[in-house]
Design a protein around this motif. Structure first.
Motif, PDB file in Angstrom:
ATOM      1  N   ALA A  67       1.007  -1.029   0.255  1.00 49.40           N
ATOM      2  CA  ALA A  67      -0.083  -0.111  -0.148  1.00 49.40           C
ATOM      3  C   ALA A  67       0.924   1.144   0.278  1.00 49.40           C
ATOM      4  CB  ALA A  67      -0.735  -0.025   1.187  1.00 49.40           C
ATOM      5  N   TRP A  68       1.821   1.146   0.073  1.00 52.96           N
ATOM      6  CA  TRP A  68       3.428   2.805   0.182  1.00 52.96           C
ATOM      7  C   TRP A  68       3.610   2.521  -0.517  1.00 52.96           C
ATOM      8  CZ3 TRP A  68       2.795   5.068   4.595  1.00 52.96           C
ATOM      9  CH2 TRP A  68       1.089   4.178   5.625  1.00 52.96           C
ATOM     10  N   HIS A  69       3.776   3.482  -1.251  1.00 50.51           N
ATOM     11  CA  HIS A  69       4.936   3.949  -2.276  1.00 50.51           C
ATOM     12  C   HIS A  69       5.530   5.058  -2.126  1.00 50.51           C
ATOM     13  CE1 HIS A  69       1.786   1.434  -4.422  1.00 50.51           C
ATOM     14  NE2 HIS A  69       0.959   1.368  -4.085  1.00 50.51           N
ATOM     15  N   SER A  70       6.889   4.869  -2.479  1.00 51.40           N
ATOM     16  CA  SER A  70       7.925   6.250  -1.934  1.00 51.40           C
ATOM     17  C   SER A  70       8.876   6.951  -3.571  1.00 51.40           C
ATOM     18  CB  SER A  70       9.091   5.759  -1.258  1.00 51.40           C
ATOM     19  OG  SER A  70       9.756   4.733  -2.022  1.00 51.40           O
ATOM     20  N   LYS A  71       8.700   7.973  -3.399  1.00 50.02           N
ATOM     21  CA  LYS A  71       9.570   8.711  -4.587  1.00 50.02           C
ATOM     22  C   LYS A  71      10.417   9.763  -3.687  1.00 50.02           C
ATOM     23  CE  LYS A  71       8.526  11.843  -8.246  1.00 50.02           C
ATOM     24  NZ  LYS A  71       7.085  12.066  -9.232  1.00 50.02           N
ATOM     25  N   ILE A 120      13.834  14.613  -0.780  1.00 55.28           N
ATOM     26  CA  ILE A 120      12.846  14.614   0.155  1.00 55.28           C
ATOM     27  C   ILE A 120      12.216  12.946   0.106  1.00 55.28           C
ATOM     28  CG2 ILE A 120      10.840  15.620   1.277  1.00 55.28           C
ATOM     29  CD1 ILE A 120      11.763  18.200   1.026  1.00 55.28           C
ATOM     30  N   CYS A 121      12.052  11.983   0.752  1.00 53.89           N
ATOM     31  CA  CYS A 121      10.892  11.675   0.085  1.00 53.89           C
ATOM     32  C   CYS A 121       9.472  11.113   1.101  1.00 53.89           C
ATOM     33  CB  CYS A 121      11.566  10.533   1.447  1.00 53.89           C
ATOM     34  SG  CYS A 121      10.503   8.219   0.946  1.00 53.89           S
ATOM     35  N   TRP A 122       9.001  10.874  -0.620  1.00 53.69           N
ATOM     36  CA  TRP A 122       7.397  11.285  -0.620  1.00 53.69           C
ATOM     37  C   TRP A 122       6.765  10.619  -0.415  1.00 53.69           C
ATOM     38  CZ3 TRP A 122       4.721  16.253  -0.871  1.00 53.69           C
ATOM     39  CH2 TRP A 122       5.646  17.090  -0.413  1.00 53.69           C
ATOM     40  N   LEU A 123       6.180   9.598   0.799  1.00 53.34           N
ATOM     41  CA  LEU A 123       5.122   8.226   0.657  1.00 53.34           C
ATOM     42  C   LEU A 123       4.257   8.373   0.854  1.00 53.34           C
ATOM     43  CD1 LEU A 123       6.882   4.984   1.362  1.00 53.34           C
ATOM     44  CD2 LEU A 123       6.230   5.639   4.105  1.00 53.34           C
ATOM     45  N   ALA A 124       3.428   7.621  -0.506  1.00 56.61           N
ATOM     46  CA  ALA A 124       2.000   7.665  -0.320  1.00 56.61           C
ATOM     47  C   ALA A 124       1.313   6.304  -0.337  1.00 56.61           C
ATOM     48  CB  ALA A 124       1.970   7.966  -1.851  1.00 56.61           C
ATOM     49  N   PHE A 125       0.342   6.419   0.789  1.00 55.72           N
ATOM     50  CA  PHE A 125      -0.228   5.260   1.213  1.00 55.72           C
ATOM     51  C   PHE A 125      -1.826   5.242   0.255  1.00 55.72           C
ATOM     52  CE2 PHE A 125      -2.453   3.624   5.762  1.00 55.72           C
ATOM     53  CZ  PHE A 125      -2.486   2.492   4.627  1.00 55.72           C
ATOM     54  N   ASP A 126      -1.635   3.991  -0.149  1.00 51.32           N
ATOM     55  CA  ASP A 126      -3.060   3.730  -0.706  1.00 51.32           C
ATOM     56  C   ASP A 126      -3.268   1.985  -0.644  1.00 51.32           C
ATOM     57  OD1 ASP A 126      -5.189   3.439  -3.175  1.00 51.32           O
ATOM     58  OD2 ASP A 126      -3.329   4.022  -5.077  1.00 51.32           O
ATOM     59  N   THR A 127      -4.425   2.051   0.132  1.00 45.96           N
ATOM     60  CA  THR A 127      -4.770   1.316   0.203  1.00 45.96           C
ATOM     61  C   THR A 127      -4.957   0.206  -0.922  1.00 45.96           C
ATOM     62  OG1 THR A 127      -5.539   1.177   2.269  1.00 45.96           O
ATOM     63  CG2 THR A 127      -6.125  -0.965   1.489  1.00 45.96           C
ATOM     64  N   PRO A 128      -4.963  -1.280  -0.996  1.00 49.64           N
ATOM     65  CA  PRO A 128      -5.361  -1.605  -2.307  1.00 49.64           C
ATOM     66  C   PRO A 128      -6.876  -2.104  -2.371  1.00 49.64           C
ATOM     67  CG  PRO A 128      -3.165  -2.330  -2.040  1.00 49.64           C
ATOM     68  CD  PRO A 128      -3.723  -1.736  -0.942  1.00 49.64           C
ATOM     69  N   ASN A 129      -7.720  -1.242  -3.527  1.00 53.67           N
ATOM     70  CA  ASN A 129      -9.027  -2.237  -3.422  1.00 53.67           C
ATOM     71  C   ASN A 129      -9.973  -1.710  -2.632  1.00 53.67           C
ATOM     72  OD1 ASN A 129      -8.214  -3.719  -5.526  1.00 53.67           O
ATOM     73  ND2 ASN A 129      -7.465  -5.406  -3.881  1.00 53.67           N
ATOM     74  N   LYS A 130     -10.429  -0.567  -2.047  1.00 57.60           N
ATOM     75  CA  LYS A 130     -10.389  -0.048  -0.531  1.00 57.60           C
ATOM     76  C   LYS A 130     -11.012   1.322  -1.039  1.00 57.60           C
ATOM     77  CE  LYS A 130      -9.763  -2.710   3.170  1.00 57.60           C
ATOM     78  NZ  LYS A 130     -10.983  -3.012   3.434  1.00 57.60           N
ATOM     79  N   ALA A 144     -10.950   3.648   0.877  1.00 61.52           N
ATOM     80  CA  ALA A 144     -10.011   4.639   1.567  1.00 61.52           C
ATOM     81  C   ALA A 144      -9.350   3.926   2.493  1.00 61.52           C
ATOM     82  CB  ALA A 144     -11.453   5.173   2.821  1.00 61.52           C
ATOM     83  N   ASN A 145      -7.881   4.686   3.427  1.00 63.36           N
ATOM     84  CA  ASN A 145      -7.309   3.956   3.426  1.00 63.36           C
ATOM     85  C   ASN A 145      -7.492   3.413   5.084  1.00 63.36           C
ATOM     86  OD1 ASN A 145      -5.205   4.247   1.657  1.00 63.36           O
ATOM     87  ND2 ASN A 145      -5.015   6.281   2.050  1.00 63.36           N
ATOM     88  N   SER A 155      -1.399  11.142   1.234  1.00 61.76           N
ATOM     89  CA  SER A 155      -2.472  10.186   0.749  1.00 61.76           C
ATOM     90  C   SER A 155      -2.958   9.946  -0.492  1.00 61.76           C
ATOM     91  CB  SER A 155      -3.649  10.087   1.607  1.00 61.76           C
ATOM     92  OG  SER A 155      -4.803   8.702   0.984  1.00 61.76           O
ATOM     93  N   SER A 156      -3.222   8.947  -1.048  1.00 60.59           N
ATOM     94  CA  SER A 156      -3.650   8.944  -2.806  1.00 60.59           C
ATOM     95  C   SER A 156      -5.213   9.069  -2.912  1.00 60.59           C
ATOM     96  CB  SER A 156      -3.005   7.802  -3.321  1.00 60.59           C
ATOM     97  OG  SER A 156      -1.323   7.838  -3.335  1.00 60.59           O
ATOM     98  N   LYS A 157      -5.271   8.387  -2.331  1.00 57.49           N
ATOM     99  CA  LYS A 157      -7.258   8.666  -1.834  1.00 57.49           C
ATOM    100  C   LYS A 157      -7.497   9.831  -1.661  1.00 57.49           C
ATOM    101  CE  LYS A 157      -6.727   3.641  -0.792  1.00 57.49           C
ATOM    102  NZ  LYS A 157      -7.356   2.746  -2.324  1.00 57.49           N
TER     103      LYS A 157
END
Length: 671
Positions: free
Chosen positions: A6-10, A16-26, A28-29, A58-60
């Motif tokens: 669910a975590w995607h970093s860039k 600076i590390c941007w850590l996006a949270f995106d719970t699969p198949n839901k 909302a996170n 958050s990606s949501k």
């Protein structure tokens, strides 16, 4: 991270590390076990290869993080397992807090429970602005407390008074309110393209971290803690019992005993979380939460309705109309005379002002509510709801007329509280178009709406009615057409038994105390007064029962309860005057009230008014306020033993008559 995370970093140009949270198949996170394990691994890597800064995003579109995954809550029943999981969650938050670089939580909406705990682990919290109440600690509503360290971190950041208020009430606040509390460090415009620049500036400049003012921090010292603890505890004890709802008392005791002591507070909050998790109260409150989700999930993703037409400008009709307008539906309200509508229109203004803080939103809601005395807009309405007097002939005549004017695709509904749908539909050439949509009073406060299917109601109309109720933020309860439907049918014997007890010599205050001691929000005598004794009489008559003489006497005398200033109680400023001296309730009284409700709940299920036990429990909790800590009447019956319930009913039948004859359904209930 590997696929499925669910975590995607860039890493950007500023390292600076941007850590996006995106719970699969839901939509909302949520912080599932897997999400936490993956995050733990990421943090270990970041401790070894520390970036210039870390930003959680958050990606949501629905928000930041809703908290822990409620569906995983019932997977463990051992203290050691729960404690291990809680400490693991705390260790993750500690790793965020101890990173050797600035950390930022960039919030974009709902940030609740574990989501807020994660945000508080960061050095800075930056949030997009919104009028939505989307931040809070709702754990107490599940019989729990913040277990991942949010208890202590919130106290350190905003002081014990504000932090305890959030934790003890479970209320949600807006980002603006959170900013004023200093819970949030920076507010940005909702769709600001400058968010990344603002975040980068914070990380590069490393401003001083927010902490509670000194005069708030000293309240954590023991003498102040004791005084505040006693004051808050006394206020809570007036509303709830620790045996019913232990979580608020556990939160208070945690603060009284450990204050802001970091080492002890973290460990003891984890222990308290585990003890609470294993209580029946928490298990049942989690059940109630899931029942709410079950009702919400019944709605299919039908096309949203845009236009509603409400006929009947009395209390119910006007309040249904104002609620529709509040929820974004263009609504027309019809009655014979504008004077009938004025009180409801005044209440609508108050509703909009209380629910909408933005002046433009209030104005928009007001524009969506219009008067249509002649019913000229019926033909363009997506849904038409009748809310006139409970008179069968009047309703039949009205629907015969409506059917000819309404669009062929419109939902045609009645808000009747007691008349069978089939009887009303007899006047219609297409009875399959009629469905019951029964709201409860007060509309703005009670979440449940019964969706009543007549024998001829089409599935298409029925499903569309369920979707409409979900669209306006209510909980749809599907049921079949029967006298009183679900809630009123179950409530009637309980209320009736209270009046019989009154005739047997019990004081009104004693009867009400018996119910409140069990966990009901309001006693049945006061409830009857608030509903209206004339309405209570009508409901009893609908079931073909003989009304208690005391009820008929009050109605004949015009003493109808709160609305006339006098019923069984005298009301002053809408508050009943109750004696402070009255006998305590005995066991027979308590059982006569509660067991009459339990028995009718089973009869309602056995008669097929709804198709499963969960719907009965949901109806009675969300429709009457039945003690949530029990998980509902049938869940409560199972918890104390079906055999015990039947034995007690048989004993009550011998002492007090056939009203307590056990329902045949008890024998069919699978334990």
């Amino acid at each position: 991270m590997e696929n499925g995370s669910a975590w995607h970093s860039k890493i950007d140009n500023n390292k600076i590390c941007w850590l996006a949270f995106d719970t699969p198949n839901k939509s909302a996170n949520v912080l599932s076990e897997k999400a936490l394990i993956d995050l733990d691994k990421i943090l270990d890597e970041l401790h070894l290869n520390t970036p210039r800064g870390l930003v959680f995003t958050s990606s949501k579109k629905t928000g930041f993080i809703l908290g822990a995954d409620i569906n995983e809550f019932t997977n463990s029943h051992k203290f050691d397992d729960i404690y291990k999981a809680t400490i693991f969650g705390q260790s993750i938050m500690n790793k965020i807090e101890n990173l050797r670089c600035p950390t930022v939580a960039l919030l974009n909406g709902f940030t609740l429970g574990g989501g807020l705990e994660l945000a508080l682990s960061c050095d800075y919290i930056i949030s997009t602005d919104s009028n939505k109440k989307c931040l809070g600690f709702p754990e107490v509503k599940l019989g729990l407390l913040p277990g991942f360290g949010g208890y202590l971190r919130s106290i350190k950041k905003i002081g014990p008074i504000s932090a305890l208020d959030l934790m003890l009430t479970g209320k949600f606040i807006t980002p603006k309110q959170a900013f004023n509390l200093k819970l949030i460090d920076v507010l940005t415009p909702w769709d600001s393209s400058d968010n990344k620049e603002i975040v980068a500036e914070y990380i590069l400049s490393k401003p001083k971290k927010t902490q509670a003012k000194w005069y708030l921090r000293i309240l954590n010292f023991l003498p102040f803690r004791i005084l505040i603890y006693l004051s808050i505890k006394n206020r809570i004890r007036k509303k709830i019992r620790s045996t019913h709802y232990p979580a608020p008392f556990s939160i208070l005791n945690l603060w009284k005993n450990y204050g802001s002591n970091k080492r002890k507070a973290h460990i003891e909050s984890a222990k308290s979380f585990c003890h609470l998790y294993l209580t029946d109260s928490s298990k049942n409150l989690i059940r109630v939460y899931k029942l709410s989700d079950t009702l919400k999930s019944l709605a299919s993703k039908e096309k949203k309705l845009n236009k509603a037409h409400i006929i009947g400008g009395g209390t119910m009709g006007a309040d249904i109309a104002s609620w529709c307008a509040l929820k974004g539906i263009h609504t027309n309200l019809q009655d014979k005379d504008i004077n009938f509508l004025q009180p409801g229109l005044k209440r609508a203004k108050k509703l909009f002002k209380s629910k909408l803080k933005n002046e433009s939103d209030i104005l928009d809601a007001s524009k969506r509510l219009n008067v249509d005395l002649l019913g000229e807009k019926i033909k363009s309405a997506d849904i038409i709801i009748e809310a006139i007097t409970e008179d069968l002939k009047a309703k039949q005549e009205l629907f015969k007329s409506i059917e000819n004017e309404a669009s062929s695709s419109a939902i045609i509904a009645t808000n009747t509280s007691s008349i069978k749908i089939e009887d009303i539909a007899k006047s219609m050439s297409q009875p399959e178009r009629l469905v019951g949509i029964h709201f409860f009073n007060p509309v703005h406060r009670l979440p449940l709406v019964e969706i009543v299917k007549g024998k001829q109601t089409s599935k298409q109309i029925y499903d569309a009615a369920i979707s409409y109720v979900a669209q306006i933020g209510k909980l749809p309860l599907p049921c079949n057409s029967a006298p009183g439907f679900v809630v009123n049918r179950i409530l009637a014997p309980y209320m009736n038994q209270a009046l019989v007890c009154l005739m047997d010599g019990y004081k009104p205050e004693t009867i009400d105390k018996a119910a409140k001691d069990f966990g009901m929000p309001t006693g049945p005598i006061e409830l009857a007064d608030r509903i209206g004794l004339d309405i209570a009489l009508h409901v009893v008559e609908v079931f073909g029962a003989t009304p208690p003489d005391i009820l008929k006497t009050k109605v004949i005398a015009g003493e109808l309860g709160a609305k006339t200033g006098k019923g069984f109680y005298t009301f002053v400023k809408n508050r009943p005057k109750k004696s402070s001296k009255f006998p305590n309730p005995d066991k027979d009284l308590s059982d006569r009230l509660i067991y009459s409700l339990l028995n009718e709940s089973m009869s309602c299920l056995d008669d097929g008014v709804v198709n499963n036990m969960d719907l009965i429990d949901a109806a009675v909790i969300f429709g009457t306020g039945f003690a949530p800590f029990t998980g509902g009447p049938l869940n409560y019956a199972k918890s104390i033993g079906i055999d015990h319930v039947v034995d007690r009913l048989e004993s009550l039948e011998k002492s007090f008559g056939s009203d307590f004859r056990p329902s045949k359904g008890w024998k069919k209930l699978t334990i």
